[in-house]
Design a protein around this motif. Sequence first.
Motif, PDB file in Angstrom:
ATOM      1  N   UNK A   1      24.247  89.666  35.655  1.00 46.15           N
ATOM      2  CA  UNK A   1      24.347  91.060  36.115  1.00 46.15           C
ATOM      3  C   UNK A   1      25.719  91.370  36.691  1.00 46.15           C
ATOM      4  N   UNK A   2      26.361  90.385  37.340  1.00 42.19           N
ATOM      5  CA  UNK A   2      27.697  90.628  37.910  1.00 42.19           C
ATOM      6  C   UNK A   2      28.660  89.469  37.642  1.00 42.19           C
ATOM      7  N   UNK A   3      28.202  88.503  36.833  1.00 40.07           N
ATOM      8  CA  UNK A   3      29.018  87.352  36.460  1.00 40.07           C
ATOM      9  C   UNK A   3      29.538  86.583  37.674  1.00 40.07           C
ATOM     10  N   UNK A   4      28.707  86.460  38.672  1.00 41.91           N
ATOM     11  CA  UNK A   4      29.040  85.672  39.858  1.00 41.91           C
ATOM     12  C   UNK A   4      28.448  84.268  39.734  1.00 41.91           C
ATOM     13  N   UNK A   5      29.164  83.298  40.275  1.00 46.84           N
ATOM     14  CA  UNK A   5      28.680  81.908  40.268  1.00 46.84           C
ATOM     15  C   UNK A   5      27.624  81.753  41.357  1.00 46.84           C
ATOM     16  N   UNK A   6      26.434  81.318  40.946  1.00 47.29           N
ATOM     17  CA  UNK A   6      25.343  81.162  41.913  1.00 47.29           C
ATOM     18  C   UNK A   6      24.922  79.689  42.054  1.00 47.29           C
ATOM     19  N   UNK A   7      25.513  78.826  41.246  1.00 45.09           N
ATOM     20  CA  UNK A   7      25.166  77.420  41.327  1.00 45.09           C
ATOM     21  C   UNK A   7      26.019  76.613  40.379  1.00 45.09           C
ATOM     22  N   UNK A   8      25.851  75.302  40.413  1.00 46.11           N
ATOM     23  CA  UNK A   8      26.601  74.436  39.506  1.00 46.11           C
ATOM     24  C   UNK A   8      25.805  73.172  39.233  1.00 46.11           C
ATOM     25  N   UNK A   9      26.054  72.650  38.057  1.00 41.22           N
ATOM     26  CA  UNK A   9      25.361  71.439  37.624  1.00 41.22           C
ATOM     27  C   UNK A   9      26.332  70.267  37.645  1.00 41.22           C
ATOM     28  N   UNK A  10      25.937  69.181  38.277  1.00 38.70           N
ATOM     29  CA  UNK A  10      26.754  67.967  38.327  1.00 38.70           C
ATOM     30  C   UNK A  10      26.557  67.177  37.034  1.00 38.70           C
TER      31      UNK A  10
ATOM     32  N   UNK B   1      31.181  77.234  50.928  1.00 36.80           N
ATOM     33  CA  UNK B   1      30.523  78.202  50.048  1.00 36.80           C
ATOM     34  C   UNK B   1      29.045  78.278  50.417  1.00 36.80           C
ATOM     35  N   UNK B   2      28.456  79.480  50.279  1.00 36.86           N
ATOM     36  CA  UNK B   2      27.066  79.664  50.679  1.00 36.86           C
ATOM     37  C   UNK B   2      26.260  80.301  49.548  1.00 36.86           C
TER      38      UNK B   2
ATOM     39  N   UNK C   1      21.624  69.786  54.167  1.00 36.38           N
ATOM     40  CA  UNK C   1      22.694  70.275  53.311  1.00 36.38           C
ATOM     41  C   UNK C   1      23.450  71.389  54.012  1.00 36.38           C
ATOM     42  N   UNK C   2      24.690  71.638  53.610  1.00 36.63           N
ATOM     43  CA  UNK C   2      25.434  72.758  54.197  1.00 36.63           C
ATOM     44  C   UNK C   2      24.636  74.065  54.103  1.00 36.63           C
ATOM     45  N   UNK C   3      24.862  74.938  55.038  1.00 37.80           N
ATOM     46  CA  UNK C   3      24.102  76.188  55.119  1.00 37.80           C
ATOM     47  C   UNK C   3      24.170  76.962  53.804  1.00 37.80           C
ATOM     48  N   UNK C   4      23.002  77.422  53.351  1.00 34.55           N
ATOM     49  CA  UNK C   4      22.942  78.243  52.150  1.00 34.55           C
ATOM     50  C   UNK C   4      22.881  77.460  50.852  1.00 34.55           C
ATOM     51  N   UNK C   5      22.891  76.148  50.919  1.00 33.28           N
ATOM     52  CA  UNK C   5      22.836  75.324  49.709  1.00 33.28           C
ATOM     53  C   UNK C   5      21.423  74.788  49.487  1.00 33.28           C
ATOM     54  N   UNK C   6      21.041  74.674  48.221  1.00 35.75           N
ATOM     55  CA  UNK C   6      19.764  74.071  47.840  1.00 35.75           C
ATOM     56  C   UNK C   6      20.006  73.009  46.774  1.00 35.75           C
ATOM     57  N   UNK C   7      19.240  71.957  46.863  1.00 32.43           N
ATOM     58  CA  UNK C   7      19.320  70.889  45.862  1.00 32.43           C
ATOM     59  C   UNK C   7      18.264  71.150  44.786  1.00 32.43           C
TER      60      UNK C   7
END
Length: 704
Positions: free
Chosen positions: A455-464, A512-513, A543-549
């Motif tokens: 919808x806005x092409x924002x990064x919301x997560x990443x895969x290791x 980053x949050x 985990x750092x604030x705002x992060x989910x595993x």
Amino acid sequence: MVRVWFQNNFIYQLNTSKALFFNNNIVKSIVASSLAIVPFAIIRALLLVCSVISGYVGWHAFALWLDQLQQTLMDFMPILMNAFMALHWAIRNRRSVTHFLTVNICSLLFISRAISNDRLFFLDISIPIALFSGIIVNYCLDRFIGQVDKQLGAQTKNIKNTVLFFFSIFTISFCTFVMSFLAHHLFSLVPGYIENALQHSYPQTFSTGLLYIVLRCIPWFFGLHGYFLFYDIDANFLAEAQANIAAWHAGHADLNILSPEFYNIWCTIGGTGSTLSMLLCIIFTKNSSHRHIIGPSVPLAIFNINEPLIFGLPIVMNPVLIIPFILVPAVSYIIAYTATAWHLVPAISVAVNWSVPPIISTWIGTNGSIAAIILNFIIIAVGMLIYAPFLQRWTISKKNNQQQHLFLPPTNLELMPNHRKLKDEKEYMEALDHVHQLQSSGHFILYFQPQVRLSDRRIIGMEALIRHKDNDGKISPPVFLQYYDRLNAMPDIDFWVMEQAVSYLRQHLSHNTGMTLSVNVSPQTLVDKRLFNVISRILSEPLPAGWELEIEITESQAVNAPEQVAEVLAQLKLRGIKIALDDFGAGYSTLNYLTRYPLDKIKLDRSLVIGLGKKGGLQFLRQVTKLCQITECHVVIEGVETEDELRQILIEGVETEDEMALVRSAGIELAQGFLFWRPLPIDEICKVLEKNNASKEAQDQEQH
């Protein structure tokens, strides 16, 4: 009521015990090694037959040469059996064949040398010693290798090799000490009694004679030839019998009833188990399902060689046919002993080799007694009457396909390493070589690929994602994972990725949050007992604030224990970990996964993107998306590489200003692919996130 209880409890317990017994590694390796030496046993028996025939026709020098040759084969059989046990154990448990063979043979030779003072000690090994040594060495070696793999993991190959080397030396020393201690000091614990019992353990009375024939038949259930196991006892028995016959001829003693010839003539007609009676049952039964065994069995049965029959039916590991296999010789013994004691037939007064055909051996051994010949036929007929109902019962069980029936031998023993097994072993060794090369030529690193909200092409997560970096700086994609999968070492890789990814997150990405860190986990890892210990360790600090595993199930691999996997995922959810299904629409995917597992996200495979260019491809993708929405999961499309692909996904290739607004109605919320970002190392990911955050802040200010 009693019958119902009997069926539901007693028979169930017997079947369960049978399954556990037949699938025991030790039992399988014994039977497999016995089966492997069958060709050697048959060749040795045929050499003995030729030796006896040569002696009868006057070729005494040639007969002696053949006898020495068969004796040499006999001497080498324990070593061969020990080697085949090691081979079978290694291949079945995916261990190094070279390692197991080396340790087993060395242990056996050391044990033999510790026990024997003879110069040719390596030819003085008995079958029981070879079996006992093989069981102890293989079991210890297998358990220790398992512990080393579990404790040291896949990243310390050099250390593992060193540890295994020293343990191999320890195993050889330990087994040599134990066996030599038993051999040299056990007799001293009970002075004289045990040694005297062994020297005179051949049968002398009716009851001991009956026990002797039963004990010689029982080992065949495991494919072990009783003659090989009782070789030392039989040698003393034969010497005693020959001395008694000589003394009888000289008029100095009464003729004993029991002798090796007595058993050969009356109790081993056609071979151990008096299997000539069984063979005749098959021959005289019309439309018998066992007639295929007649061809290879009849010529050898004439000379009392029955290995093709025993392994062909099979009698080995067969709970039904082993009963008459023991019962017929026992009944034959009772009949023959009674007839001899009552003087209905004469005692055996001439030494006859066991390889002389039935009836002929009776004629020779009793000096041409017609009564003995008649008794021979009677015993064969009685044997047929005993074998017949058991053969019929077994045939019915096979026809009804009662694979789990109590009275059927197991059908999945996979006793010998066939072509597929050898191929597996080759692939396993190749995988070991590739893993060793990887570890010696470089190290593993992590790359990260962003997930984008369309919808806005924002990064919301990443895969290791794991990569390999060699000593020259070359980066290799994860094609090497197939080798770790082949070695069942994927849990070690997954745990390393998980720990490193969370460590990178805390060190470089904590500012980053509102983002998700995804790591791939194979089905092997989900059922690994170490999983929750690793999870507890990496989440010992929040985990750092705002992060989910988030854990991504690598769905392109088969899930062999779906119930256990579902339970593990539910426990992970309770710990606040998100669950994603990776590669949906490819590999082993099933719709059942959508309802069986507690999913938060479904990642559609790139194959669905490639299919957009085909007729109906887009419509199919939309239907799959709607299906995923039913589970209330977020949907990610993977492998988007071009704008055209993205446009097709969104609005069927029609460009409008409102195309982003249609994203939600299309059901595609998130995307991951080269169009947005390729996998990047951690330093470049940090720069990408800085730009993403700066752009987001600028848009937020414009909106205000």
